[in-house]
Design an enzyme around this catalytic site. Structure first.
Site, PDB file in Angstrom:
ATOM      1  N   TYR A  65      49.317 -18.193 -13.571  1.00  0.00           N
ATOM      2  CA  TYR A  65      48.451 -18.691 -12.498  1.00  0.00           C
ATOM      3  C   TYR A  65      47.418 -17.616 -12.199  1.00  0.00           C
ATOM      4  O   TYR A  65      47.696 -16.625 -11.552  1.00  0.00           O
ATOM      5  CB  TYR A  65      49.243 -18.983 -11.224  1.00  0.00           C
ATOM      6  CG  TYR A  65      50.167 -20.176 -11.284  1.00  0.00           C
ATOM      7  CD1 TYR A  65      50.108 -21.094 -12.324  1.00  0.00           C
ATOM      8  CD2 TYR A  65      51.107 -20.389 -10.277  1.00  0.00           C
ATOM      9  CE1 TYR A  65      50.960 -22.181 -12.371  1.00  0.00           C
ATOM     10  CE2 TYR A  65      51.950 -21.480 -10.305  1.00  0.00           C
ATOM     11  CZ  TYR A  65      51.886 -22.371 -11.342  1.00  0.00           C
ATOM     12  OH  TYR A  65      52.722 -23.449 -11.379  1.00  0.00           O
ATOM     13  N   LEU A 223      51.819 -34.188  -4.341  1.00  0.00           N
ATOM     14  CA  LEU A 223      50.729 -34.712  -3.523  1.00  0.00           C
ATOM     15  C   LEU A 223      49.489 -35.054  -4.342  1.00  0.00           C
ATOM     16  O   LEU A 223      48.647 -35.833  -3.897  1.00  0.00           O
ATOM     17  CB  LEU A 223      50.349 -33.692  -2.442  1.00  0.00           C
ATOM     18  CG  LEU A 223      51.427 -33.366  -1.408  1.00  0.00           C
ATOM     19  CD1 LEU A 223      50.916 -32.311  -0.440  1.00  0.00           C
ATOM     20  CD2 LEU A 223      51.855 -34.610  -0.652  1.00  0.00           C
TER      21      LEU A 223
END
Length: 292
Positions: A65, A223
């Site tokens: 990341y 989400l």
């Protein structure tokens, strides 16, 4: 309906760990395309500090990341770490300068990634590591053997798997103790998916297997698919309780199964504060039936 406030990682191991049942995924703290430094570094650091202040003691990260951005942010914001903080990382792929994702899953690759995580997080042992499967570009058994080898050496406490099928989980369970599974799952994405190589992963079938074996399922992108995909049922429940649709999506996960550990991520402190409210939203049996 009452939902469990905590969940146990490695319940079948000698070293079970209990964490609060709403974690935080750090992926969104990176720059555009999950690469590079955050647009607002002070806010990113503040979110991590606010997470701990809000009784979040499970953080999900990965050395790819950024690259290494979220690990460095975590150590800058929180080191020395609270005694009860569990930092979970992932290995199995890496990034190229063009922001593409490529396999990094040979035994040598995995060892390099673990050493990198230990260094950037300033720790001597990673509490939980997911092997992130990149189907069509790996030898799953060989990679898992390498993970369990590093567990034997003490570099890893608990081994998990990510982006996996039922068959992958069953194979891994025959090789060693699997503490957690991290797969795509959410109210808007509950079915299994096939990738370009014909492999099936994710879905309720994996959740059922996790429940049978008392293994927490950590849903990613819970989400992403819900945002922008209007669901009138979610909207109706949100209106009923005067809360956001995001809160209902997260609360649904908490109520769906006691073996789900949500890790909603955001780069906005305001959105983080909204997400954390979901743990206090109680849905009724009728609400859940309606949402199904």
């Amino acid at each position: 309906m009452n939902t469990a406030k905590t969940i146990t990682i490695g319940s079948n191991s000698k070293n079970p760990i209990t964490v609060n049942r709403l974690g935080y995924g750090t992926m969104r703290l990176t720059g555009e395309g999950i690469y590079g430094e955050p647009a607002n570094r002070p806010e990113a650091l503040q979110i991590l500090k606010q997470a701990v202040a809000s009784d979040v003691n499970f953080l999900d990260t990965a050395d790819y990341y950024g690259e290494d951005v979220t690990n460095r942010l975590i150590s800058e914001a929180l080191y020395p770490y609270p005694d009860d903080l569990v930092i979970c990382t992932k290995v199995g792929c890496t990034r190229k300068p063009d922001k593409s994702w490529i396999p990094y899953n040979t035994p040598e690759n995995l060892r390099t990634s673990i050493e990198n995580n230990l260094r950037t997080l300033k720790i001597e042992q990673v509490t939980l590591v997911h092997f992130r499967a990149m189907h069509g570009h790996m030898n799953f058994e060989e990679s898992m053997e390498a993970m369990f080898k590093m567990q034997e050496e003490g570099k890893i406490l608990h081994v998990g798997v990510s982006n996996v099928s039922v068959e992958n989980v069953e194979t891994a369970l025959k090789m060693g103790n699997i503490a957690t599974v991290e797969n795509m799952y959410g109210h808007a994405q509950r079915t299994s998916m096939k990738n370009n190589f014909g492999d099936t992963y994710g879905g309720g079938e994996v959740l059922a297997l996790c429940e049978q074996n008392k293994i927490p399922l950590i849903p990613y992108f819970s989400l992403v698919h819900a945002i922008g995909k209007k669901d009138n049922r979610i909207a109706e429940i949100a209106q009923k309780y005067n809360v956001s649709e995001t809160e209902v999506n997260i609360a649904w996960l908490l109520h769906k199964s006691p073996w789900i550990l949500p890790i909603p991520g955001t780069s906005s402190l305001a959105h983080f504060s909204e997400n954390i409210k979901a743990k206090n939203l109680s849905l009724t049996k009728e609400d859940m039936e309606f949402l199904e």
